[in-house]
Design a protein around this motif. Structure first.
Motif, PDB file in Angstrom:
ATOM      1  N   GLU A  93      27.483   7.471  42.594  1.00 21.37           N
ATOM      2  CA  GLU A  93      26.202   6.818  42.361  1.00 21.37           C
ATOM      3  C   GLU A  93      25.057   7.795  42.588  1.00 21.37           C
ATOM      4  N   LEU A  94      25.174   8.619  43.610  1.00 26.73           N
ATOM      5  CA  LEU A  94      24.152   9.635  43.870  1.00 26.73           C
ATOM      6  C   LEU A  94      24.099  10.653  42.738  1.00 26.73           C
ATOM      7  N   LEU A  95      25.264  11.041  42.243  1.00 31.05           N
ATOM      8  CA  LEU A  95      25.324  12.003  41.152  1.00 31.05           C
ATOM      9  C   LEU A  95      24.609  11.471  39.914  1.00 31.05           C
ATOM     10  N   VAL A  96      24.892  10.221  39.581  1.00 25.20           N
ATOM     11  CA  VAL A  96      24.264   9.611  38.403  1.00 25.20           C
ATOM     12  C   VAL A  96      22.766   9.421  38.620  1.00 25.20           C
ATOM     13  N   CYS A  97      22.409   8.952  39.808  1.00 23.95           N
ATOM     14  CA  CYS A  97      21.019   8.610  40.086  1.00 23.95           C
ATOM     15  C   CYS A  97      20.115   9.818  40.280  1.00 23.95           C
ATOM     16  N   GLN A  98      20.599  10.829  40.990  1.00 26.62           N
ATOM     17  CA  GLN A  98      19.745  11.940  41.393  1.00 26.62           C
ATOM     18  C   GLN A  98      19.979  13.226  40.618  1.00 26.62           C
ATOM     19  N   GLU A  99      21.178  13.406  40.071  1.00 24.67           N
ATOM     20  CA  GLU A  99      21.471  14.700  39.466  1.00 24.67           C
ATOM     21  C   GLU A  99      21.819  14.613  37.988  1.00 24.67           C
ATOM     22  N   PHE A 100      21.749  13.414  37.435  1.00 22.94           N
ATOM     23  CA  PHE A 100      22.019  13.265  36.002  1.00 22.94           C
ATOM     24  C   PHE A 100      20.919  14.013  35.252  1.00 22.94           C
ATOM     25  N   ARG A 101      21.292  14.935  34.387  1.00 21.96           N
ATOM     26  CA  ARG A 101      20.297  15.783  33.736  1.00 21.96           C
ATOM     27  C   ARG A 101      19.363  14.957  32.867  1.00 21.96           C
ATOM     28  N   SER A 102      18.090  14.901  33.274  1.00 21.27           N
ATOM     29  CA  SER A 102      17.130  14.030  32.619  1.00 21.27           C
ATOM     30  C   SER A 102      16.861  14.416  31.174  1.00 21.27           C
ATOM     31  N   HIS A 103      17.108  15.705  30.804  1.00 23.53           N
ATOM     32  CA  HIS A 103      16.846  16.093  29.422  1.00 23.53           C
ATOM     33  C   HIS A 103      17.922  15.570  28.473  1.00 23.53           C
ATOM     34  N   VAL A 104      18.990  15.025  29.029  1.00 27.47           N
ATOM     35  CA  VAL A 104      20.081  14.500  28.201  1.00 27.47           C
ATOM     36  C   VAL A 104      19.829  13.043  27.824  1.00 27.47           C
ATOM     37  N   ILE A 105      19.119  12.302  28.677  1.00 26.56           N
ATOM     38  CA  ILE A 105      18.923  10.867  28.460  1.00 26.56           C
ATOM     39  C   ILE A 105      17.440  10.512  28.493  1.00 26.56           C
ATOM     40  N   ASP A 106      17.144   9.364  27.910  1.00 28.20           N
ATOM     41  CA  ASP A 106      15.776   8.839  27.932  1.00 28.20           C
ATOM     42  C   ASP A 106      15.597   7.797  29.017  1.00 28.20           C
ATOM     43  N   GLY A 107      16.668   7.370  29.652  1.00 26.56           N
ATOM     44  CA  GLY A 107      16.567   6.371  30.702  1.00 26.56           C
ATOM     45  C   GLY A 107      17.936   6.032  31.258  1.00 26.56           C
ATOM     46  N   LEU A 108      17.944   5.433  32.459  1.00 28.25           N
ATOM     47  CA  LEU A 108      19.196   5.090  33.133  1.00 28.25           C
ATOM     48  C   LEU A 108      19.161   3.644  33.602  1.00 28.25           C
ATOM     49  N   ILE A 109      20.216   2.905  33.280  1.00 29.09           N
ATOM     50  CA  ILE A 109      20.422   1.558  33.812  1.00 29.09           C
ATOM     51  C   ILE A 109      21.588   1.661  34.785  1.00 29.09           C
ATOM     52  N   LEU A 110      21.362   1.329  36.044  1.00 33.20           N
ATOM     53  CA  LEU A 110      22.361   1.560  37.088  1.00 33.20           C
ATOM     54  C   LEU A 110      22.624   0.294  37.886  1.00 33.20           C
ATOM     55  N   SER A 111      23.908  -0.005  38.079  1.00 26.41           N
ATOM     56  CA  SER A 111      24.319  -1.108  38.947  1.00 26.41           C
ATOM     57  C   SER A 111      24.935  -0.491  40.198  1.00 26.41           C
ATOM     58  N   PRO A 112      24.156  -0.286  41.259  1.00 27.47           N
ATOM     59  CA  PRO A 112      24.659   0.404  42.449  1.00 27.47           C
ATOM     60  C   PRO A 112      25.340  -0.535  43.437  1.00 27.47           C
ATOM     61  N   ILE A 113      26.218   0.042  44.229  1.00 27.25           N
ATOM     62  CA  ILE A 113      26.896  -0.701  45.289  1.00 27.25           C
ATOM     63  C   ILE A 113      26.497  -0.159  46.661  1.00 27.25           C
ATOM     64  N   HIS A 114      26.467   1.163  46.775  1.00 25.78           N
ATOM     65  CA  HIS A 114      26.268   1.774  48.090  1.00 25.78           C
ATOM     66  C   HIS A 114      24.969   2.566  48.234  1.00 25.78           C
ATOM     67  N   LEU A 115      24.160   2.659  47.210  1.00 28.98           N
ATOM     68  CA  LEU A 115      22.908   3.388  47.341  1.00 28.98           C
ATOM     69  C   LEU A 115      21.968   2.680  48.306  1.00 28.98           C
ATOM     70  N   GLU A 116      21.187   3.460  49.045  1.00 27.21           N
ATOM     71  CA  GLU A 116      20.202   2.919  49.964  1.00 27.21           C
ATOM     72  C   GLU A 116      18.798   3.185  49.416  1.00 27.21           C
ATOM     73  N   THR A 117      17.812   2.519  49.997  1.00 28.76           N
ATOM     74  CA  THR A 117      16.431   2.719  49.563  1.00 28.76           C
ATOM     75  C   THR A 117      16.022   4.182  49.667  1.00 28.76           C
ATOM     76  N   ALA A 118      16.453   4.846  50.738  1.00 25.89           N
ATOM     77  CA  ALA A 118      16.093   6.256  50.937  1.00 25.89           C
ATOM     78  C   ALA A 118      16.622   7.128  49.801  1.00 25.89           C
ATOM     79  N   ASP A 119      17.791   6.790  49.273  1.00 28.06           N
ATOM     80  CA  ASP A 119      18.356   7.552  48.165  1.00 28.06           C
ATOM     81  C   ASP A 119      17.475   7.443  46.928  1.00 28.06           C
ATOM     82  N   LEU A 120      16.961   6.257  46.684  1.00 23.94           N
ATOM     83  CA  LEU A 120      16.125   6.032  45.505  1.00 23.94           C
ATOM     84  C   LEU A 120      14.751   6.658  45.665  1.00 23.94           C
ATOM     85  N   VAL A 121      14.213   6.577  46.877  1.00 24.46           N
ATOM     86  CA  VAL A 121      12.905   7.187  47.132  1.00 24.46           C
ATOM     87  C   VAL A 121      12.971   8.705  46.972  1.00 24.46           C
TER      88      VAL A 121
END
Length: 236
Positions: A105-133
């Motif tokens: 989830e961290l890999l997809v959320c934080q390290e997914f190369r933004s130049h490859v996609i125009d947006g991300l829809i994510l259904s997380p299970i274990h991510l915390e608020t700090a991870d998103l911030v």
């Protein structure tokens, strides 16, 4: 080599700009000219280069959709709905499987190369608020699921308390009196399980029934095997 705009223009006897106007469906092309260019397109089998078109518009035309369990019918149906909706806007959906693992989830959320996609829809299970911030990616993010995050991203969720109350109300309306709750959890007060359990209690009390603690069964997850094990334990 594929057929180019220049090839179509030569076949139709018009300028490349005119062909481009027809391909992009600009309104100021006369019906006669549009028909002439379309005939040349059909004869040559021309197909627009969508990659080049997206790059000129500053987007890739790809949206990523990351889910914890591809085999779950809910996520499969959801993926189909998202793909259908995206297609209406000429977007392709890239589906990723996180298996509900925090590191993925961290890999997809934080390290997914933004130049490859125009947006991300994510259904997380274990991510915390700090991870998103702490997220550095610039591509837009939409979160799915009932976990609550105090982060600057849009989130789509349901009212778990109201949903649980409606389910209990339905069963009470059928004459049921011993209504069990499978799937309670001991972690995180604001998680969906706690909200659903609250709705279960509230509706039973509203119906004049006593919530029986012996009819509450905890589970480690929400998979079919978890439900089967909880039901077996309840029946025992």
């Amino acid at each position: 080599m594929g057929v180019s705009l220049k090839d179509v223009a030569q076949r139709a006897g018009v300028s490349i700009k005119t062909v481009s106007n027809v391909v992009n469906n600009y309104p100021h092309v006369t019906p006669q000219m549009r028909a002439k260019v379309q005939q040349a397109i059909d004869e040559l089998g021309y197909r627009p280069n969508l990659t080049a078109r997206h790059l000129r518009k500053g987007r890739t035309g790809i949206i990523a959709f990351a889910v914890p369990e591809l085999g779950n019918p809910y996520f499969a149906e959801l993926a189909g709905a998202i793909i259908d909706a995206a297609a209406q806007h000429d977007y392709t959906v890239l589906v990723d499987h996180t298996a509900g693992l925090r590191e993925r989830e961290l890999l997809v959320c934080q390290e997914f190369r933004s130049h490859v996609i125009d947006g991300l829809i994510l259904s997380p299970i274990h991510l915390e608020t700090a991870d998103l911030v702490a997220r550095q990616e610039t591509s837009p993010l939409v979160l799915l699921g009932e976990r609550e995050y105090e982060a600057p991203y849009d989130q789509i969720a349901i009212d778990n308390v109201a949903a649980a109350r409606e389910a209990v109300r339905h069963l009470v309306g059928l004459g049921r009196r011993r209504i069990a709750f499978l799937g309670s959890r001991t972690d995180r007060e604001r998680q969906p399980a706690h909200l659903r359990l609250r709705g279960w209690r509230e509706e039973l009390v509203a119906a004049g029934l006593e919530p029986a603690e012996t009819l509450i069964v905890a589970t480690d997850g929400y998979g079919r095997s978890d439900g089967a094990a909880a039901m077996s334990a309840l029946l025992d």
